[in-house]
Design a protein around this motif. Structure first.
Motif, PDB file in Angstrom:
ATOM      1  N   PRO A  25       0.841  -1.199   0.000  1.00  0.00           N
ATOM      2  CA  PRO A  25       0.000   0.000   0.000  1.00  0.00           C
ATOM      3  C   PRO A  25       0.875   1.248   0.000  1.00  0.00           C
ATOM      4  CG  PRO A  25       0.103  -0.912   2.204  1.00  0.00           C
ATOM      5  CD  PRO A  25       0.852  -1.872   1.315  1.00  0.00           C
TER       6      PRO A  25
ATOM      7  N   ALA B  68       5.994   5.222   1.416  1.00  0.00           N
ATOM      8  CA  ALA B  68       5.691   6.617   1.750  1.00  0.00           C
ATOM      9  C   ALA B  68       5.761   7.463   0.486  1.00  0.00           C
ATOM     10  CB  ALA B  68       6.676   7.137   2.783  1.00  0.00           C
TER      11      ALA B  68
ATOM     12  N   ALA C  12       8.589   2.520   6.955  1.00  0.00           N
ATOM     13  CA  ALA C  12       8.319   2.437   5.520  1.00  0.00           C
ATOM     14  C   ALA C  12       9.262   1.451   4.844  1.00  0.00           C
ATOM     15  CB  ALA C  12       8.459   3.811   4.876  1.00  0.00           C
TER      16      ALA C  12
ATOM     17  N   LEU D 110       4.050   4.126   9.304  1.00  0.00           N
ATOM     18  CA  LEU D 110       4.218   3.719   7.905  1.00  0.00           C
ATOM     19  C   LEU D 110       4.658   2.263   7.785  1.00  0.00           C
ATOM     20  CD1 LEU D 110       6.051   6.923   6.587  1.00  0.00           C
ATOM     21  CD2 LEU D 110       3.680   6.273   6.178  1.00  0.00           C
TER      22      LEU D 110
ATOM     23  N   ARG E  56       1.109   5.333   1.321  1.00  0.00           N
ATOM     24  CA  ARG E  56       0.557   6.325   2.241  1.00  0.00           C
ATOM     25  C   ARG E  56       1.098   7.708   1.874  1.00  0.00           C
ATOM     26  NH1 ARG E  56      -1.689   5.815   7.468  1.00  0.00           N
ATOM     27  NH2 ARG E  56      -2.675   7.828   7.946  1.00  0.00           N
ATOM     28  N   TYR E  57       0.188   8.647   1.609  1.00  0.00           N
ATOM     29  CA  TYR E  57       0.593  10.017   1.260  1.00  0.00           C
ATOM     30  C   TYR E  57       0.901  10.790   2.535  1.00  0.00           C
ATOM     31  CZ  TYR E  57       0.309  14.838  -0.420  1.00  0.00           C
ATOM     32  OH  TYR E  57       0.570  16.153  -0.706  1.00  0.00           O
ATOM     33  N   VAL E  58       2.087  11.409   2.602  1.00  0.00           N
ATOM     34  CA  VAL E  58       2.511  12.136   3.798  1.00  0.00           C
ATOM     35  C   VAL E  58       2.883  13.581   3.483  1.00  0.00           C
ATOM     36  CG1 VAL E  58       3.219  10.141   5.142  1.00  0.00           C
ATOM     37  CG2 VAL E  58       4.815  11.121   3.517  1.00  0.00           C
TER      38      VAL E  58
ATOM     39  N   VAL F 290      -3.581   5.854  -3.706  1.00  0.00           N
ATOM     40  CA  VAL F 290      -3.858   6.330  -2.352  1.00  0.00           C
ATOM     41  C   VAL F 290      -5.359   6.497  -2.128  1.00  0.00           C
ATOM     42  CG1 VAL F 290      -3.465   8.185  -0.695  1.00  0.00           C
ATOM     43  CG2 VAL F 290      -1.610   7.459  -2.223  1.00  0.00           C
TER      44      VAL F 290
ATOM     45  N   LYS G   1       4.477   0.030   4.503  1.00  0.00           N
ATOM     46  CA  LYS G   1       3.910   0.858   3.432  1.00  0.00           C
ATOM     47  C   LYS G   1       5.004   1.600   2.670  1.00  0.00           C
ATOM     48  CE  LYS G   1      -0.447   1.830   5.875  1.00  0.00           C
ATOM     49  NZ  LYS G   1      -0.174   1.021   7.081  1.00  0.00           N
TER      50      LYS G   1
ATOM     51  N   TRP H  80      -3.098  -1.316  -3.900  1.00  0.00           N
ATOM     52  CA  TRP H  80      -1.715  -1.678  -3.624  1.00  0.00           C
ATOM     53  C   TRP H  80      -0.958  -1.655  -4.952  1.00  0.00           C
ATOM     54  CZ3 TRP H  80      -0.367  -5.476   0.810  1.00  0.00           C
ATOM     55  CH2 TRP H  80      -1.168  -5.199   1.922  1.00  0.00           C
TER      56      TRP H  80
ATOM     57  N   ASN I 254      -7.320   3.205  -2.215  1.00  0.00           N
ATOM     58  CA  ASN I 254      -6.832   2.145  -1.322  1.00  0.00           C
ATOM     59  C   ASN I 254      -6.303   0.931  -2.086  1.00  0.00           C
ATOM     60  OD1 ASN I 254      -7.427   3.484   1.167  1.00  0.00           O
ATOM     61  ND2 ASN I 254      -9.597   3.004   0.834  1.00  0.00           N
TER      62      ASN I 254
ATOM     63  N   LYS J 295      -1.460   9.254  -6.432  1.00  0.00           N
ATOM     64  CA  LYS J 295      -2.428   9.719  -5.431  1.00  0.00           C
ATOM     65  C   LYS J 295      -3.853   9.325  -5.819  1.00  0.00           C
ATOM     66  CE  LYS J 295      -2.096  13.820  -3.669  1.00  0.00           C
ATOM     67  NZ  LYS J 295      -1.944  15.293  -3.558  1.00  0.00           N
TER      68      LYS J 295
END
Length: 717
Positions: free
Chosen positions: A311, A330, A351, A325, A313-315, A393, A328, A398, A396, A389
C-alpha cells in the motif's frame, strides 16, 4: 573578438564588481589592437611592479595583468588597449547518478585504434594525474587558476573530481578503460576550488590548449544563452578554425526545448547530448490499470527491488504529523525538508520504500547526500505523483513493481534545441551520459550529465584522428553525424532537436562509406504565407565503387511539400552536390517547431539527415543571459550584456531589491534592437547599487509584451 570573455557557466552566475582600493591588487584582462609582445614590453618597462600572468595571441590579442588598481588604471588608458574585462565565474556541468561502466561500450568496438599518439586537452577542474588509471597517459597541461604547470584537481577545501571523471572516460588505462586508452591526456585546470573559475582562466586554458597542439579539446562547460553569437561560441569557432576538434556538452537543462546554451550553440562544434543505454528499469503497476509509472532511483539509494505488492501512504511534504508507515510505501511531495531527511523519517516510521514526486512540471533528479538507508528512495514526475495519489492512495489500492527492459533513450536532463537566431538543430549527436562509471581522485564514482556524454565523443574523435590523421574537424564531425543511429521509442524516432543525428556508431564512424557534409538542414524561421527555400546537400562517396543515391522525402504534412533530386550515381571517391527544396503554405501549419528526417538510400544502406524549420512564434525566451557588471576601475559605471532571439521594438530593465521586491528604479531603456548580442555601458553613480536584485527585463514587439526575470548581485566595497 572583443566578446570572448563571457561566462561558460553551468549555472549562469551574474555578479558585479566593487571598485578596488588604489593599493589593492587585482587581475584584469586587456584586449589589444595589436600583438601582445610589444605591449607587454612597454608595460614591463614603465611599470616593473606589474605582473603579466598570461598573454594571448592565438584566439585574440590580449594579456592578463596583475597589480594595484592605481597602476592598472594607467595601463587601461594606453592607446593600444581596446577594452578590459571583469572576472566571471564558471562551473562544471554534472549531475550525480547510479553506476554504469564505460567498459560495456568499448566491448562493441571492432577496430584496432586506441588513440595512440593523439593529444586530447581537457579544459575542466584539473586532473588527479597520480590516479593509477591516468598517470600513464598524462602528458602535461597547465593550471590557469594558479598560473603554473601543475593542473592537479583541488584537494583541500572545495575539492573537485569533475575533470578526473571526464579524463577517465576519454583515456583511462588501468582497472578502467576509457574510450581511447592510449591517447595522450593534457589537463588544463581552468576551474578551481568548488569547480569555480574566471574568464582569465578559461581563456588562458583555451589558448594554452591550442598552442600546445591539441588534436581534440573537450569542454564540459556551458551557459544558458540559446544563441549562436555569444562570445564563448566565437572562441570555440576560432579554435576549430585553427584545426582543433572541439567537443562541447549540450547542457543539463532538459527536457524542455530551446535549452542548449553557448558554446554548445556553435555551428562548427560537435555538440553532445546525453542518452541512457538499454537497461532494466522499475515501473509501478496497479491492478486494473493499463498505465505503468516509471520511477527513477535517487543517487545514493539502494536499488528498487521490491518483489511484493504494498500500500502507499501520502505524507505531504513531511511537515505534517507523522503516522505509522509500517509495511507501506511513503509518498512525499517535493519541497520543505531535504530528500535525505524525508527518507530517514519514513524509514524510522517503518516504511519499506519512499517515493518523492516533483512540485513542478516534469521529472527531477536527486540524491541522499551521504545518508545510507536500507530502503529504496525514488523520484516521480509531478504528473506521475498525481496519478499515484488518484489511482492508489485515494482508492486504497496496492502497487507492485515490474521491471521493464528499455531501449536506448534520450536522458530527460539533456538540453534540447533548436538554437534561436540561426534556427539550427542542436545537439548534433548522442552519447552515454547516464550512470557512467569513471575515475575520481582516490577511486571511482558514477556520475551523469552531458559532461559525461561529451568525453565519450572526445575519446571517439581521438580514435578517428588516429585512423585518419589527415581529417579536418569538419570531416570528423561529418563522419560522426553521417553514421549515427536514430534512437526511437514506441512512438518512433525521438525528434532531431532532442537527439540530432542520433546515437554514435563507433565502428561506422571510424570507417564510413559515405559522408553527408551537412549534419542537419535548417530552413530557418517562416514568417511569410508562402515560403520556398532550397538548401545544399553534399554527399561524398568514400568507397572504391560507384554509389547509387536515392533521397526519400519526409512524410508530407498538409501545407508542406518537398523537392528532392532524382536517383543519382556518385563515382568512387567523388562528391555530388545536390539540393533539397521545401515549399510551405503556412496557413495550414501550426506555429512552432517543425522537424523530422530525410532518408538517404545508398545501395542497401539508409542514412538520415535531420531537418528543422520554425513557423512564426515558438516557446523560446526572447531575452537570455542578462548581466550587469560595474567596471573594475570604479563603481560609477557598469557594463550590461544580453542576447535577443529576435528583433524587438522596445526594451526596459527595472531593478527590484531581492527579498522586499521594493523598486530600485529603471536601469535601462532601449529601442529598435536587432537579434543577437546586445551590450553597452551606463552611468550608475546616482543609483547607489549594492547587494542582491531582481532585474525584470520587459520587451515589446508589435504591441505584445514579455517579461523575463534575472537575479543579479552587486558587491559592495
Amino acid at each position: 573578438m572583443r566578446y570572448l570573455f563571457l561566462t561558460l557557466m553551468t549555472i549562469f552566475l551574474l555578479t558585479g564588481f566593487s571598485a578596488p582600493e588604489p593599493n589593492e591588487e587585482v587581475t584584469v584582462i586587456v584586449e589589444l589592437e595589436e600583438k601582445s609582445e610589444t605591449f607587454i614590453e612597454e608595460v614591463e618597462r614603465r611599470w616593473p611592479r606589474l605582473e603579466v600572468v598570461a598573454s594571448y595571441d592565438t584566439i585574440f590579442n590580449g594579456a592578463a595583468i596583475r597589480g594595484t588598481a592605481a597602476e592598472l588604471e594607467k595601463v587601461a588608458r594606453m592607446d593600444a588597449v581596446k577594452n578590459q574585462y571583469p572576472v566571471h565565474k564558471y562551473e562544471a556541468l554534472q549531475e550525480e547518478g547510479m553506476s554504469f561502466s564505460t567498459e560495456l561500450i568499448r566491448k562493441k568496438f571492432q577496430h584496432p585504434q586506441t588513440g595512440k599518439g593523439v593529444k586530447v586537452g581537457i579544459i575542466d577542474t584539473g586532473m588527479d594525474y597520480n590516479h593509477p588509471d591516468l598517470k600513464q597517459n598524462f602528458k602535461g597541461g597547465y593550471d590557469t587558476v594558479d598560473f603554473d604547470d601543475d593542473p592537479m584537481e583541488t584537494k583541500e577545501e572545495g575539492a573537485t573530481s569533475h575533470g578526473t571523471h571526464v579524463a577517465g572516460i576519454i583515456g583511462a588505462d588501468g582497472e578502467m578503460k576509457g574510450m581511447a586508452p592510449d591517447s595522450e591526456l593534457y589537463a588544463y585546470r581552468a576551474l578551481g576550488p568548488g569547480g569555480v573559475g574566471s574568464s582569465v582562466q578559461v581563456i588562458a586554458a583555451i589558448e594554452e590548449a591550442v598552442e600546445d597542439g591539441m588534436d581534440v579539446i573537450n569542454l564540459s562547460l556551458g551557459n544558458d544563452v540559446n544563441g549562436p553569437d555569444w562570445p564563448t561560441t566565437h572562441a570555440v569557432n576560432k579554435a576549430i578554425e585553427l584545426g582543433t576538434v572541439v567537443v562541447v556538452a549540450a547542457g543539463n537543462s532538459g527536457p524542455g526545448g530551446w535549452t542548449v546554451g553557448s558554446p554548445a550553440t556553435s555551428s562548427e562544434a560537435i555538440t553532445v547530448g546525453a542518452s541512457a543505454l538499454a537497461q532494466e528499469a522499475p515501473f509501478l503497476k496497479v491492478a486494473g490499470e493499463r498505465e505503468r509509472i516509471r520511477i527513477q532511483t535517487m543517487a545514493g539509494s539502494v536499488p528498487w527491488d521490491l518483489t511484493k505488492k504494498y500500500p502507499v501512504r501520502y505524507v505531504g511534504k513531511g511537515d505534517r504529523e507523522w503516522v505509522n508507515l509500517q509495511g507501506k510505501i511513503a509518498l512525499f511531495e517535493r519541497g520543505g525538508a531535504p530528500f535525505s531527511e524525508k527518507a530517514l523519517m519514513a524509514y524510522q516510521k517503518g516504511a519499506v520504500a519512499v517515493l518523492i514526486y516533483n512540485n513542478e512540471e516534469g521529472a527531477f533528479q536527486g540524491g541522499l547526500d551521504g545518508v545510507e538507508l536500507p530502503i529504496p528512495v525514488a523520484s516521480l514526475s509531478k504528473e506521475a505523483g498525481a496519478w499515484v495519489k488518484e489511482k492508489v492512495v485515494l482508492q486504497n489500492q496496492w502497487v507492485e513493481t515490474v521491471k521493464v527492459t528499455l531501449g536506448d533513450q534520450v536522458a530527460p536532463f539533456s538540453s534540447r534545441g533548436p538554437v534561436t537566431t540561426n534556427w539550427e538543430i542542436k545537439p548534433d549527436i548522442l552519447a552515454p551520459g547516464v550512470n557512467i562509471h569513471s575515475t575520481i581522485p582516490g577511486g571511482y564514482e558514477s556520475l551523469q550529465g552531458t559532461s559525461m556524454a561529451a568525453p565519450h565523443i572526445a575519446g571517439i574523435a581521438a580514435l578517428m584522428k588516429e585512423a585518419h590523421p589527415e581529417w579536418t574537424p569538419s570531416e570528423i564531425k561529418q563522419a560522426l553525424t553521417s553514421t549515427a543511429d536514430l534512437v526511437s521509442n514506441s512512438k518512433g524516432p525521438f525528434p532531431p532537436t532532442e537527439q540530432g543525428a542520433g546515437f554514435v556508431n563507433i565502428n561506422e564512424a571510424i570507417e564510413p562509406e559515405l559522408l553527408v557534409e551537412q549534419s542537419s538542414l535548417s530552413f530557418g524561421k517562416l514568417e511569410e504565407k508562402l515560403f520556398r527555400k532550397s538548401l545544399p546537400l553534399t554527399i561524398r562517396n568514400l568507397t572504391d565503387k560507384p554509389m547509387e543515391i536515392t533521397i526519400e522525402e519526409p512524410d508530407r504534412k498538409k501545407g508542406e511539400s518537398w523537392t528532392v533530386p532524382m536517383t543519382t550515381e556518385i563515382p568512387p571517391e567523388q562528391t555530388k552536390n545536390l539540393k533539397i527544396g521545401l515549399h510551405v503554405s503556412s496557413a495550414f501549419l501550426e506555429d512552432g517547431v517543425h522537424e523530422g528526417y530525410l532518408k538517404v538510400k545508398a545501395e542497401e544502406n539508409v542514412f538520415t539527415v535531420p531537418y528543422v524549420y520554425v513557423k512564426e512564434e515558438s516557446d523560446y525566451e526572447i531575452v537570455s543571459g542578462f548581466e550587469l557588471n560595474p567596471m573594475w576601475q570604479n563603481d560609477r559605471e557598469a557594463s550590461y550584456r544580453f542576447h535577443l532571439a529576435e528583433p524587438i521594438d522596445t526594451l526596459r530593465v527595472d531593478l527590484y531589491r531581492a527579498g522586499t521586491l521594493l523598486s530600485a528604479g529603471t536601469l535601462l531603456e532601449l529601442e529598435d534592437l536587432d537579434a543577437g548580442l546586445i551590450e553597452g555601458e551606463l552611468d550608475i553613480s546616482e543609483k547607489n547599487l549594492e547587494g542582491s536584485y531582481l532585474a525584470i527585463v520587459s520587451v515589446e514587439t508589435e504591441g505584445k509584451e514579455s517579461l523575463y526575470p534575472f537575479p543579479i548581485y552587486i558587491e559592495g566595497k
